[in-house]
Design a protein around this motif. Structure first.
Motif, mmCIF file in Angstrom:
data_model
loop_
_atom_site.group_PDB
_atom_site.id
_atom_site.type_symbol
_atom_site.label_atom_id
_atom_site.label_comp_id
_atom_site.label_asym_id
_atom_site.label_seq_id
_atom_site.Cartn_x
_atom_site.Cartn_y
_atom_site.Cartn_z
ATOM 1 N N SER A 17 5.457 -9.124 -10.015
ATOM 2 C CA SER A 17 4.237 -9.598 -10.694
ATOM 3 C C SER A 17 4.086 -11.100 -10.543
ATOM 4 O O SER A 17 2.983 -11.602 -10.289
ATOM 5 N N ILE A 20 3.101 -11.889 -6.922
ATOM 6 C CA ILE A 20 1.721 -11.474 -6.655
ATOM 7 C C ILE A 20 0.739 -12.484 -7.238
ATOM 8 O O ILE A 20 -0.262 -12.834 -6.614
ATOM 9 N N ILE A 52 -1.397 -4.328 -1.963
ATOM 10 C CA ILE A 52 -1.797 -4.821 -3.276
ATOM 11 C C ILE A 52 -3.237 -5.289 -3.164
ATOM 12 O O ILE A 52 -3.545 -6.190 -2.380
ATOM 13 N N THR A 54 -6.370 -6.847 -5.174
ATOM 14 C CA THR A 54 -6.722 -7.535 -6.415
ATOM 15 C C THR A 54 -8.191 -7.330 -6.775
ATOM 16 O O THR A 54 -8.571 -7.531 -7.910
#
Length: 163
Positions: A17, A20, A52, A54
């Motif tokens: 986390s 990222i 990933i 967003t």
């Protein structure tokens, strides 16, 4: 899962986390490498690749999980609280809409009850007036029918006040 493994997974999740969040938000693909050293029991993570994203993605076209936002008119997820585009509170909108529908249904029911009551009273009054012109044998029937219609109108108004 043993507590040691759970602790490792929690630390790994926290580290992922953090990494990222530090990635640039330029819309390009970026590679993220996390090296895990040492032997951690039976956990074998191997080489993993994660995509990933967003950006928020709308539901697939024609999906039963899609709905139109009443504020921005764009496609968003059906069972979320907020619209993904304009943050309109969809859950509150649904509650208010359902309440408005229930109120409209009650108003229609009250209007129908009022029409029936007025009709009963009007017929009762007409029968009562006409009873003067009826033969003597029909007058008791006319008075009884007038009373029954009046009682029915009274019962309807009493029942509609309770609901």
């Amino acid at each position: 899962m043993r507590s040691e493994e759970a602790d490792l997974v929690n630390k790994l999740s926290a580290r992922l986390s953090e990494e990222i969040e530090n990635l640039p938000r330029d819309g390009k693909d970026h590679e993220l490498t996390i090296k895990i050293k040492g032997n951690r029991g039976h956990i074998n993570l191997g080489h993993q690749t994660f995509d990933i994203k967003t950006a928020k993605e709308p539901p697939p076209a024609g999906s039963d999980r899609a709905r139109e936002c009443p504020q921005c008119r764009r496609c968003t997820w059906r069972y979320t609280q907020l619209c993904m585009h304009c943050d309109y509170n969809l859950q509150r909108h649904d509650e208010v809409t359902e309440h408005a529908k229930e109120q409209a249904r009650k108003e229609r029911l009250n209007l129908q009850t009022l029409k029936i009551c007025i009709s009963c009273v009007a017929i009762a009054v007409l029968i009562f007036i006409a009873s003067d012109y009826l033969p003597v044998t029909l007058k008791p029937w006319a008075v009884t029918l007038t009373g029954v219609l009046g009682l029915f109108a009274f019962m309807l108004t009493t029942a509609s006040k309770k609901s």
